[in-house]
Design an enzyme around this catalytic site. Structure first.
Site, short mmCIF file in Angstrom:
data_model
loop_
_atom_site.label_atom_id
_atom_site.label_comp_id
_atom_site.label_asym_id
_atom_site.label_seq_id
_atom_site.Cartn_x
_atom_site.Cartn_y
_atom_site.Cartn_z
N LYS A 29 0.85 -1.20 0.00
CA LYS A 29 0.00 0.00 0.00
C LYS A 29 0.88 1.25 0.00
O LYS A 29 0.62 2.21 -0.73
CB LYS A 29 -0.94 -0.02 1.21
CG LYS A 29 -2.05 -1.04 1.07
CD LYS A 29 -2.88 -1.25 2.33
CE LYS A 29 -3.84 -2.42 2.09
NZ LYS A 29 -4.68 -2.74 3.25
N ASP B 52 -11.08 2.64 3.49
CA ASP B 52 -11.34 1.20 3.35
C ASP B 52 -12.83 0.92 3.14
O ASP B 52 -13.20 -0.18 2.74
CB ASP B 52 -10.90 0.47 4.62
CG ASP B 52 -9.58 -0.27 4.46
OD1 ASP B 52 -9.29 -0.72 3.33
OD2 ASP B 52 -8.86 -0.42 5.47
N GLN C 34 -4.97 -1.50 9.40
CA GLN C 34 -4.83 -2.82 8.78
C GLN C 34 -5.45 -3.89 9.69
O GLN C 34 -5.20 -3.93 10.89
CB GLN C 34 -3.34 -3.12 8.53
CG GLN C 34 -3.08 -4.41 7.76
CD GLN C 34 -3.63 -4.39 6.33
OE1 GLN C 34 -3.72 -3.33 5.70
NE2 GLN C 34 -4.00 -5.54 5.83
N1 GUN Z 1 -6.90 -7.00 5.83
C1 GUN Z 1 -7.15 -7.75 4.74
N2 GUN Z 1 -7.65 -6.99 3.73
C2 GUN Z 1 -7.72 -5.72 4.22
C3 GUN Z 1 -8.14 -4.49 3.65
O1 GUN Z 1 -8.57 -4.38 2.50
N3 GUN Z 1 -8.03 -3.41 4.47
C4 GUN Z 1 -7.58 -3.50 5.76
N4 GUN Z 1 -7.54 -2.39 6.49
N5 GUN Z 1 -7.18 -4.62 6.30
C5 GUN Z 1 -7.25 -5.74 5.53
#
Ligand code: GUN
Length: 283
Positions: free
Chosen positions: A52, A119, A96
């Protein structure tokens, strides 16, 4: 032979579009900034967070990251989120998941300002999606809509069957497909005779988390198949929830794993970060 839906290429296109928008905003003196919080050192989460941050760098979005120890209290995490909510220079906040077991994910997600919820996991974002109001959409399902549209696959009037009802993929996917005027069926682990449903799908979206579970008996001739799964096979190669070799000859179009849905999630996160700028200028 089925059309291969190329997530690598489509995610690159989207990142180029976002990059151009970031440059345009910079010309107006507006910078875009994403705050990424990771608690603990789960190796898979570390890979996602690194990717990311790399994508942010590529498109010109500033990222600030917080790597907090596993022992961080829920209260301290929420204090940090609230500080980021108040900061004018931070547009997006991403916590996350999964969080350590001593934390309540719902509490933490609720503490994020919905205007910075890139998100799309905040209940307000989910509610907005369900009634058609502006708000952030969860990145993986939003990416699947882009894969379909940019591959020239019509959605309106199609029967879309979704396997899986998670808050991150299955449920928002159903809402997005409804918004696109598909007829939607959601199936899940308690569905009896799953194949009876999946065989009716014009568009079959599989997010069940079971390695290579979906074989050709589950698929109608000519269907479009979208595979959200990500696993390692017996030779340690990446594979999905769909048995690609068995299913692909029967489909009109299919996503591979890797190179299908996977790269779209981060591209849509970048898209949401740029969208946050205009969402934040709304009253
Ligand atoms: N853990 C697995 N996929 C995601 C996601 O798309 N966003 C976040 N914040 N955590 C995750």
């Amino acid at each position: 032979m089925a059309q291969l839906i190329n997530g690598k290429e489509i995610s690159s296109q989207i990142k180029e579009e976002v990059k151009a928008q970031v440059t345009e905003l910079a010309g107006q003196g507006i910078s875009v900034c994403l705050a990424v919080i990771q608690v603990g050192d789960d190796p898979a989460s570390s890979v996602y967070v690194r990717n990311k941050k790399k994508a942010c760098e590529y498109v010109g979005i500033k990222s600030i990251s917080y790597e907090l120890p596993e022992s961080t209290s829920e209260e301290d995490l929420i204090v940090l989120v609230r500080q980021l909510n108040e900061r004018q220079d931070v547009n997006g906040i991403l916590v996350q998941l999964p969080l350590p077991k001593h934390m309540d994910e719902d509490h933490v997600l609720l503490s994020i300002d919905p205007k910075k919820d890139v998100d799309g996991f905040h209940p307000q974002s989910v509610g907005a999606l369900s009634i058609g109001l502006p708000g952030f959409v969860s990145c993986t399902p939003a990416g699947i809509i882009q894969l379909l549209k940019r591959s020239g696959i019509a959605i309106e009037g199609k029967h879309c069957v979704i396997v899986g009802r998670s808050n991150i993929v299955g449920k928002p996917m159903a809402l997005l497909m409804l918004r696109e005027n598909a007829t939607v069926t959601v199936t899940h682990s308690k569905t009896k005779d799953l194949a009876a449903y999946t065989r009716q799908a014009d568009i079959l979206i599989v997010a069940m988390g079971k390695r290579q579970f979906i074989t050709s008996e589950y698929v109608k001739e000519g269907a479009v198949v979208i595979d959200v799964g990500m696993h390692r096979d017996e030779n340690n190669k990446l594979c999905g929830d769909v048995d690609f070799v068995d299913v692909s000859p029967k489909c009109s179009a299919i996503t591979p794993v890797p190179g299908g849905v996977g790269p779209m999630t981060i591209a849509m996160l970048m898209y949401n970060c740029v969208a946050s700028v205009s969402l934040q200028s709304r009253k």
